[in-house]
Design a protein around this motif. Sequence first.
Motif, PDB file in Angstrom:
ATOM      1  N   ALA A 142       0.835  -1.197   0.000  1.00  0.00           N
ATOM      2  CA  ALA A 142       0.000   0.000   0.000  1.00  0.00           C
ATOM      3  C   ALA A 142       0.874   1.253   0.000  1.00  0.00           C
ATOM      4  CB  ALA A 142      -0.913  -0.007   1.216  1.00  0.00           C
ATOM      5  N   CYS A 143       0.512   2.220  -0.821  1.00  0.00           N
ATOM      6  CA  CYS A 143       1.347   3.411  -0.946  1.00  0.00           C
ATOM      7  C   CYS A 143       0.502   4.634  -1.304  1.00  0.00           C
ATOM      8  CB  CYS A 143       2.425   3.193  -2.005  1.00  0.00           C
ATOM      9  SG  CYS A 143       1.742   2.770  -3.620  1.00  0.00           S
ATOM     10  N   ILE A 144       1.155   5.784  -1.255  1.00  0.00           N
ATOM     11  CA  ILE A 144       0.543   7.048  -1.678  1.00  0.00           C
ATOM     12  C   ILE A 144       0.977   7.294  -3.118  1.00  0.00           C
ATOM     13  CG2 ILE A 144       0.521   9.551  -1.320  1.00  0.00           C
ATOM     14  CD1 ILE A 144       1.134   8.923   1.688  1.00  0.00           C
ATOM     15  N   ILE A 145       0.027   7.356  -4.034  1.00  0.00           N
ATOM     16  CA  ILE A 145       0.339   7.590  -5.447  1.00  0.00           C
ATOM     17  C   ILE A 145       0.494   9.087  -5.686  1.00  0.00           C
ATOM     18  CG2 ILE A 145      -0.479   7.387  -7.823  1.00  0.00           C
ATOM     19  CD1 ILE A 145       0.176   4.699  -6.691  1.00  0.00           C
ATOM     20  N   VAL A 146       1.642   9.500  -6.174  1.00  0.00           N
ATOM     21  CA  VAL A 146       1.893  10.903  -6.529  1.00  0.00           C
ATOM     22  C   VAL A 146       2.137  10.962  -8.032  1.00  0.00           C
ATOM     23  CG1 VAL A 146       3.415  12.885  -6.235  1.00  0.00           C
ATOM     24  CG2 VAL A 146       2.827  11.473  -4.257  1.00  0.00           C
ATOM     25  N   ASP A 161      -6.999  -1.519  -2.560  1.00  0.00           N
ATOM     26  CA  ASP A 161      -6.450  -1.958  -1.270  1.00  0.00           C
ATOM     27  C   ASP A 161      -4.982  -1.584  -1.139  1.00  0.00           C
ATOM     28  OD1 ASP A 161      -8.863  -3.078  -0.473  1.00  0.00           O
ATOM     29  OD2 ASP A 161      -8.413  -4.995  -1.454  1.00  0.00           O
ATOM     30  N   LYS A 162      -4.335  -1.272  -2.286  1.00  0.00           N
ATOM     31  CA  LYS A 162      -2.923  -0.912  -2.267  1.00  0.00           C
ATOM     32  C   LYS A 162      -2.707   0.600  -2.407  1.00  0.00           C
ATOM     33  CE  LYS A 162      -1.361  -5.212  -2.212  1.00  0.00           C
ATOM     34  NZ  LYS A 162      -0.854  -5.836  -3.431  1.00  0.00           N
ATOM     35  N   VAL A 163      -3.806   1.356  -2.448  1.00  0.00           N
ATOM     36  CA  VAL A 163      -3.693   2.810  -2.608  1.00  0.00           C
ATOM     37  C   VAL A 163      -4.169   3.506  -1.329  1.00  0.00           C
ATOM     38  CG1 VAL A 163      -4.421   4.827  -3.934  1.00  0.00           C
ATOM     39  CG2 VAL A 163      -4.053   2.660  -5.094  1.00  0.00           C
ATOM     40  N   LEU A 164      -3.259   4.209  -0.679  1.00  0.00           N
ATOM     41  CA  LEU A 164      -3.600   4.930   0.544  1.00  0.00           C
ATOM     42  C   LEU A 164      -4.173   6.302   0.240  1.00  0.00           C
ATOM     43  CD1 LEU A 164      -0.363   4.091   2.572  1.00  0.00           C
ATOM     44  CD2 LEU A 164      -2.625   3.026   2.834  1.00  0.00           C
ATOM     45  N   ALA A 165      -3.653   6.942  -0.823  1.00  0.00           N
ATOM     46  CA  ALA A 165      -4.097   8.293  -1.184  1.00  0.00           C
ATOM     47  C   ALA A 165      -3.608   8.620  -2.584  1.00  0.00           C
ATOM     48  CB  ALA A 165      -3.571   9.324  -0.188  1.00  0.00           C
ATOM     49  N   PHE A 166      -4.275   9.610  -3.220  1.00  0.00           N
ATOM     50  CA  PHE A 166      -3.802  10.173  -4.490  1.00  0.00           C
ATOM     51  C   PHE A 166      -3.322  11.590  -4.236  1.00  0.00           C
ATOM     52  CE2 PHE A 166      -7.689   7.821  -6.239  1.00  0.00           C
ATOM     53  CZ  PHE A 166      -6.970   6.700  -6.601  1.00  0.00           C
ATOM     54  N   VAL A 167      -2.254  11.983  -4.884  1.00  0.00           N
ATOM     55  CA  VAL A 167      -1.818  13.391  -4.897  1.00  0.00           C
ATOM     56  C   VAL A 167      -1.437  13.713  -6.334  1.00  0.00           C
ATOM     57  CG1 VAL A 167      -0.220  15.117  -3.999  1.00  0.00           C
ATOM     58  CG2 VAL A 167      -0.931  13.212  -2.537  1.00  0.00           C
ATOM     59  N   THR A 168      -2.113  14.687  -6.931  1.00  0.00           N
ATOM     60  CA  THR A 168      -1.777  15.068  -8.310  1.00  0.00           C
ATOM     61  C   THR A 168      -1.451  16.560  -8.376  1.00  0.00           C
ATOM     62  OG1 THR A 168      -4.057  15.561  -8.969  1.00  0.00           O
ATOM     63  CG2 THR A 168      -3.307  13.294  -9.243  1.00  0.00           C
ATOM     64  N   VAL A 169      -0.526  16.881  -9.269  1.00  0.00           N
ATOM     65  CA  VAL A 169      -0.127  18.280  -9.464  1.00  0.00           C
ATOM     66  C   VAL A 169      -1.200  19.028 -10.243  1.00  0.00           C
ATOM     67  CG1 VAL A 169       1.589  19.805 -10.547  1.00  0.00           C
ATOM     68  CG2 VAL A 169       2.323  17.736  -9.332  1.00  0.00           C
ATOM     69  N   HIS A 170      -1.807  18.345 -11.209  1.00  0.00           N
ATOM     70  CA  HIS A 170      -2.870  18.961 -12.002  1.00  0.00           C
ATOM     71  C   HIS A 170      -4.203  18.284 -11.709  1.00  0.00           C
ATOM     72  CE1 HIS A 170       0.766  20.131 -14.367  1.00  0.00           C
ATOM     73  NE2 HIS A 170       0.110  21.277 -14.381  1.00  0.00           N
ATOM     74  N   GLY A 171      -5.248  18.753 -12.386  1.00  0.00           N
ATOM     75  CA  GLY A 171      -6.582  18.198 -12.148  1.00  0.00           C
ATOM     76  C   GLY A 171      -7.436  19.172 -11.367  1.00  0.00           C
TER      77      GLY A 171
END
Length: 531
Positions: A142-146, A161-171
């Motif tokens: 599990a990780c934070i997707i950047v 289940d393997k994604v703790l959070a999303f962080v995107t620069v755009h959107g």
Amino acid sequence: MAAGTIRLYKKDEQKIKRERIEDAEAEVARYNMARNEAIEQLGALYEKALKEVGESNAAIFEIHQMMLQDDDYNESVENIIRTQNVNSEYAVAVTEDNFAQMFASMDDEYMKARAADVKDISERVLTILSGGGNDNMSAKQACIIVADDLAPSETVQMDKDKVLAFVTVHGSMNSHTAILARTMGIPALVGTDMPLDSELDGKMAVVDGNDGRIYIEPDDVTLKELMERKKADDEYRKLLQQLKGRDNVTLDGKHIRLYANIGNIKDLATVIQNDAAGIGLFRSEFIYLERSDFPTEEEQFNIYKTVAQTMAGREVIIRTLDIGADKQCDYFNMDKEDNPAMGCRAIRICLTRPEIFRTQLRALFRAASYGNIAVMYPMITSVREVKRIKEITLQVEDELKAQGIQYAVPKQGIMIETPAAAIISDELAPLVDFFSIGTNDLTQYTLAVDRQNTKLDEFCDVHHPAIMRMIQMVVDNAHKAGIWAGICGELGADTTLTRQFLAMGVDELSVSPARILPIRKIIVETDLSNI
């Protein structure tokens, strides 16, 4: 909140070369084969999303399929291939740039966000044309997707289940990726100002979706504070889940209608998921806004019938057409108004263009025989308007009866969203079955503040004593006449006011689906005899 290691996600750059081809028709056929394969992939993604995030959120992949079947998009690609004798990859890339730029330049935030959808479908076709496969976004832990940005398809392909959070620069917060994250209950930061250095990969971080920040390798003091907040947040989420299935009843026995606000039938999944007791506001104007011509009686009937049957006996309150002001529909051919918020909108359109009103009422009355439908009329200012509405509804009943068409007469209420309606609510109450207070417009008209003008935010006091007194007046007058009164505006979701509303005698609160359980928690813990 989420804590874990960062996984930096970078898409493979599609290097597109312009190549001259000899047989344009063969190249068009090659493009169409890739397009059809993309449509099949999207169908599989729809089925996956349906299981994981519900029908309303899976619908984006149906929309993507429709975009790949859109004549304008396909004619652009095929025209470039034929007129310039170039390869499919180049034609798709040019079309992608043109369409994305067109959406991005629009004023409407929702339409701006559609630029990402054009890029998503185009990249999918380009990947197929180049013989590449889709990155399945797999992760061992599990990780934070950047990432720079994430497409909806990339989001759904992840193992949640393997994604703790999303962080995107755009959107944007209106993007489908952001909406999917909210539905999945995953913290997400979009439009985050941060460099995407390769050194980020593997670093420890904490994402706080409440204050919209990512803390990368925080010091011990900050980390301790963040982890304490995360623990409290996790405990609160578990507690809310325990509230599912509970009755919306205070400790001293007062029952509250806790309903959900929705814009279309795609939102029904979240209504059921969040355990709403009914629908307190179905914004029927979106049926009109989402098309280029007037919806027919049959089209409307099928939509209302679906909602009624899906809710299986739970009350569904449908607001009649509320076009005007900030919700314009070109094919209505309305005159330009200097002050549309005060102009011809909502019930004023219905009463001045009764043919539109009758079509909607016929559909509503027919659908009412399939479930527990109620109807409410917006922007009421006078007794005369309500009496005119009653005349038209009686005419609709007579028409349906004469034609031998199955129908039922739904309960009918009005929205109290003008100071005029609030002040004469004692005269209006005997004429209707319920009141629903629209606090957004009531605040705007009472304080003389344009709610679309962000420069006036400091003058827009939604807790203003005048608003509270009007709500109390409306509730009291409703009860004197033996009818119920609720709130369907944004103020109904303000948990700092929930106990005050209960003490005022408010019978119903209709809020966005995600606010149902937090408000239920307050209701079941409140003892009105002690307030």
